[in-house]
Design a protein around this motif. Structure first.
Motif, PDB file in Angstrom:
ATOM      1  N   ALA A   1       0.929  -1.224   0.120  1.00 54.88           N
ATOM      2  CA  ALA A   1       0.153  -0.011  -0.120  1.00 54.88           C
ATOM      3  C   ALA A   1       0.872   1.160  -0.067  1.00 54.88           C
ATOM      4  O   ALA A   1       0.516   2.225  -0.725  1.00 54.88           O
ATOM      5  CB  ALA A   1      -1.004  -0.299   1.169  1.00 54.88           C
ATOM      6  N   GLY A   2       1.946   1.211   0.788  1.00 53.43           N
ATOM      7  CA  GLY A   2       2.887   2.287   1.036  1.00 53.43           C
ATOM      8  C   GLY A   2       3.518   2.506  -0.503  1.00 53.43           C
ATOM      9  O   GLY A   2       3.715   3.793  -1.093  1.00 53.43           O
TER      10      GLY A   2
ATOM     11  N   ALA B   1      10.578  11.282  -1.665  1.00 53.37           N
ATOM     12  CA  ALA B   1      11.820  12.187  -2.223  1.00 53.37           C
ATOM     13  C   ALA B   1      12.759  11.310  -2.987  1.00 53.37           C
ATOM     14  O   ALA B   1      12.823  11.349  -3.861  1.00 53.37           O
ATOM     15  CB  ALA B   1      12.266  12.730  -0.934  1.00 53.37           C
ATOM     16  N   LEU B   2      13.013  10.053  -2.310  1.00 55.56           N
ATOM     17  CA  LEU B   2      13.857   9.132  -3.008  1.00 55.56           C
ATOM     18  C   LEU B   2      13.143   8.677  -4.313  1.00 55.56           C
ATOM     19  O   LEU B   2      13.924   8.750  -5.258  1.00 55.56           O
ATOM     20  CB  LEU B   2      14.236   8.094  -1.972  1.00 55.56           C
ATOM     21  N   ILE B   3      11.938   8.272  -4.323  1.00 56.64           N
ATOM     22  CA  ILE B   3      11.420   7.809  -5.459  1.00 56.64           C
ATOM     23  C   ILE B   3      11.544   8.947  -6.648  1.00 56.64           C
ATOM     24  O   ILE B   3      11.684   8.609  -7.610  1.00 56.64           O
ATOM     25  CB  ILE B   3      10.064   7.100  -5.219  1.00 56.64           C
TER      26      ILE B   3
ATOM     27  N   ALA C   1       4.941   6.196   2.915  1.00 56.18           N
ATOM     28  CA  ALA C   1       4.943   6.832   1.466  1.00 56.18           C
ATOM     29  C   ALA C   1       5.686   8.286   1.494  1.00 56.18           C
ATOM     30  O   ALA C   1       6.274   8.621   0.715  1.00 56.18           O
ATOM     31  CB  ALA C   1       3.449   7.007   0.888  1.00 56.18           C
ATOM     32  N   TRP C   2       5.339   9.024   2.612  1.00 53.60           N
ATOM     33  CA  TRP C   2       5.711  10.472   2.636  1.00 53.60           C
ATOM     34  C   TRP C   2       7.385  10.275   2.787  1.00 53.60           C
ATOM     35  O   TRP C   2       7.847  11.137   2.112  1.00 53.60           O
ATOM     36  CB  TRP C   2       5.231  11.053   4.153  1.00 53.60           C
ATOM     37  N   LYS C   3       7.775   9.515   3.721  1.00 55.95           N
ATOM     38  CA  LYS C   3       9.234   9.327   3.584  1.00 55.95           C
ATOM     39  C   LYS C   3       9.763   9.025   2.460  1.00 55.95           C
ATOM     40  O   LYS C   3      11.133   9.308   2.086  1.00 55.95           O
ATOM     41  CB  LYS C   3       9.602   8.632   4.940  1.00 55.95           C
TER      42      LYS C   3
ATOM     43  N   PRO D   1      11.660  15.420   2.657  1.00 49.11           N
ATOM     44  CA  PRO D   1      11.664  14.275   3.412  1.00 49.11           C
ATOM     45  C   PRO D   1      13.059  13.331   3.596  1.00 49.11           C
ATOM     46  O   PRO D   1      13.390  12.675   4.418  1.00 49.11           O
ATOM     47  CB  PRO D   1      10.606  13.332   2.637  1.00 49.11           C
ATOM     48  N   LEU D   2      13.867  13.721   2.569  1.00 48.02           N
ATOM     49  CA  LEU D   2      15.169  13.076   2.358  1.00 48.02           C
ATOM     50  C   LEU D   2      15.977  13.193   3.808  1.00 48.02           C
ATOM     51  O   LEU D   2      16.767  12.480   4.007  1.00 48.02           O
ATOM     52  CB  LEU D   2      16.122  13.411   1.066  1.00 48.02           C
TER      53      LEU D   2
END
Lengths: 378, 275
Positions: free
Chosen positions: B72-73, B160-162, B155-157, B103-104
């Motif tokens: 889900a995330g 940024a990376l994605i 998901a929030w965390k 968020p990174l």
């Protein structure tokens, strides 16, 4: 006489504690930061004043049972390796691990050497988790699990577990505790529930262990599962206090010391009051212990004598931090200021403590109850 | 064109240069992995499957829960990440790009705590909604402590990376394809779905595997947000088993199960993408 020799003499005669080797007393604390601070900033400082050549070095190993396990693992490794002079002199550990260490012969029987040995009283200094711990442990303080309530929403707090059950039925999702994974206040509540539902307090706390009793444990836990349907399970000791503060819940299982500490720091609604309900809730001491081969064993005993001093117990343990005294309260309470006494016994009187403070069960039952909870309640 | 082989001496030097790094991986990762694999089959000094039996009995539900929460995330992350990265590929928006990178630099524990407060039954989100007059003051938010709250925080965390990974991939797509698409009248959405996504499929898959394994192994966010009951993420169970009970057998078995879950994702990636 050469210059070097003169220097040596000079240094030797001008260093404090001349003639006495410098000692660093290693104190390992399996408890929260606030307990580490007590040793660092109060007890350690006081001890060094009396013994200038001794430095007290207090280290925290974390929180919860995992913190005590860390100390146990370290000592066990040194014992297994056959080392002399272990690197922890004083260890403050939970009841569970202290009893395990006594069983595995990792501790030194030091209490008879204490000046204040006669003040080390109470059933928890004799047996813990079914192990005979007499002489090995001195509680630094005692910590009671109680039911805290918000008087704005709860006019008549419950006096018994039966009343609590009825209240929870009438006020769904207004009572909270932290289950068994978020700290010992929740574990204590679960143990108290099993005592209450089975009526077998003596059996669980004195033994003997019999696997056949799994049946009554499981039936008590099944009833707890139904009780939990109307309950909020919080994320930890602090989570329960948080939810009380936010009025998300109106009652909850808490540590009395944490409640008092948060009130002192202004982080807690001052109206929230603890009560003890029949048949009772567990009290959980943290024990001061001395490892069997501690490098500075004699100094460790002197240090614990300082902690067990009624004056220190009154001024630091009770007044400063709102804990119940670890030694005989009759020796400590007369030395406590009236204001501190009022705060400490607001809602939970000394009589309540005498009547409704329970012990934790012996190790095997403790594990059996937790396993049943994990399987049935989830 | 044939590449000339390195001389034997050079080869030996290269081998020697690789030894320290390889040793670190063997000692720091390989040996502990084998140890915990071995420990997971031992209980009370006997070789047995009892640890796995206990994992199944106590934590079977949690294995499923962990996979579903991570999935889900992942869906939430990509649901927000693909349009965002696509939009930023097609239109310059430096402010948004900067905000996305925040968020990174926020530690997991902080995210967990912030989300716990934000999504609490009477937390920040509720106060804002109430201040805007969107809900009644007596309402309370129920999803902060459920799988959904957890998935949102994860998901929030990871967003940024994605987005960083996706933007790199999208920027590698040649402008001429996008121009051609625009020539046929494709809008922003159409360009993202019909051109950017299919042309960066392998980067997308890599990003998905990275995010999924990271979410499967998440510990501090679930620890900060979870309740004391109901299904838990596996890392919480693992910590509980050895922290509270000192039960290294079951903890190792849980570790092996998590490892298999993560390897499953990695295997899928290797099979489908990097051929």
């Amino acid at each position: 006489m050469g210059l070097a020799a003169v220097l040596v003499v000079l240094i030797a005669t001008t260093t404090p504690g001349y003639g006495q080797a410098r000692v660093t007393l290693q104190v390992a604390i399996a408890a929260d930061v606030n307990v580490v601070e007590v040793h660092r900033n109060f007890l350690g400082v006081a001890f060094s004043k009396n013994h200038p050549h001794v430095t007290v070095h207090a280290v925290g190993t974390g929180t919860g049972e995992a913190a005590s396990r860390a100390i146990y693992t370290k000592l066990k490794a040194q014992a297994d390796a056959g080392r002399r002079n272990w690197d922890i002199d004083v260890a403050l550990v939970s009841m569970r691990y202290a009893s395990q260490m006594v069983r595995e012969n990792l501790l030194y029987r030091y209490v008879p050497e204490l000046q204040f040995a006669p003040y080390v009283v109470g059933p928890d200094t004799v047996r813990a988790f079914g192990v005979d711990v007499k002489g090995y442990v001195v509680p630094m303080f005692k910590n009671q699990i109680a039911i805290a309530y918000n008087p704005r929403f709860v006019a008549q707090p419950p006096k018994t577990f039966a009343e609590l059950e009825a209240w929870v039925r009438a006020n769904p999702r207004r009572f909270g505790y932290n289950g068994i994974k978020g700290g010992v206040s929740g574990i204590g509540f679960v143990m108290a529930w099993v005592y209450y539902k089975t009526g077998r307090y003596e059996l669980f706390t004195q033994g003997p262990f019999d696997k056949a009793n799994d049946r009554i444990i499981r039936s008590a836990i099944e009833q707890l599962r139904d009780f939990n349907r109307n309950v909020v399970i919080t994320s930890g000791n602090a989570g329960t206090l948080d939810a009380l503060n936010r009025a998300e819940i109106w009652m909850g299982a808490v540590w009395v010391d944490q409640l008092v500490a948060w009130k002192n720091e202004g982080r807690m609604n001052p109206e929230i009051t603890p009560v003890l309900i029949a048949p009772g809730l567990p009290i959980y001491p943290l024990y001061l212990t001395v490892p069997r081969e501690a490098a500075n064993r004699d100094w460790a005993v002197k240090y614990i004598d300082l902690v067990a001093n009624p004056q220190i117990q009154a001024k630091v343990i009770v007044e400063q931090f709102g804990w119940y005294p670890g030694i005989d309260p009759n020796r400590v309470m007369p030395l406590v200021s009236p204001a501190a006494r009022a705060l400490l016994f607001k809602g939970v009187t000394p009589e309540d403590l005498a009547r409704y403070s329970q012990q934790m069960p012996i190790g095997e039952y403790y594990d059996a109850i937790l396993l049943a909870y994990e399987e049935i309640v989830r | 064109m044939r590449v000339p082989r390195a001389r034997p001496v050079e080869q030996l030097l290269w081998w020697m240069a690789a030894v320290p790094a390889t040793a670190v991986i063997v000692v720091g990762f390989g040996v502990p992995l084998l140890q915990s694999l071995a420990a997971s089959f031992v209980r009370d000094g006997r070789i047995t499957l009892a640890n796995y039996e206990l994992v199944y009995r106590l934590y079977g539900q949690d294995v499923v829960y962990t996979v579903l929460v991570a999935a889900a995330g992942l869906v939430l992350t990509f649901g927000a990440g693909i349009p965002l990265a696509g939009y930023l590929r097609l239109h310059a928006a430096p402010t948004v790009e900067f905000l996305l990178k925040i968020p990174l630099f926020v530690p997991f524990v902080v995210v967990g705590h912030a989300m716990r407060i934000f999504l609490a039954p009477r937390g920040t989100l509720l106060s804002v909604l109430h201040a805007l007059g969107l809900i009644s003051p007596d309402a309370s938010l129920g999803f902060g402590q459920t799988w959904l709250g957890l998935a949102i925080a994860l998901a929030w965390k990871h967003l940024a990376l994605i987005v960083l990974l996706l933007m790199g991939a999208f920027r590698a797509v040649d402008e001429s394809y996008l121009e051609a698409a625009r020539g046929f009248g494709a809008g922003t959405i159409r360009q993202i779905w019909a051109v950017l996504v299919p042309m960066s499929a392998s980067s997308l898959a890599l990003a998905a595997v990275l995010a999924l394994t990271s979410m499967l192994a998440s510990f501090s966010i679930p620890l900060m947000m979870s309740r004391g009951s109901g299904p838990q993420m596996l890392m919480i169970d693992l910590y509980y088993r050895f922290g509270q009970h000192g039960d290294f057998g079951v903890a190792s078995a849980l570790g092996v199960v998590s490892y298999l879950l993560a390897s499953g994702a990695a295997y899928y990636y290797l099979r489908t993408v990097s051929r």
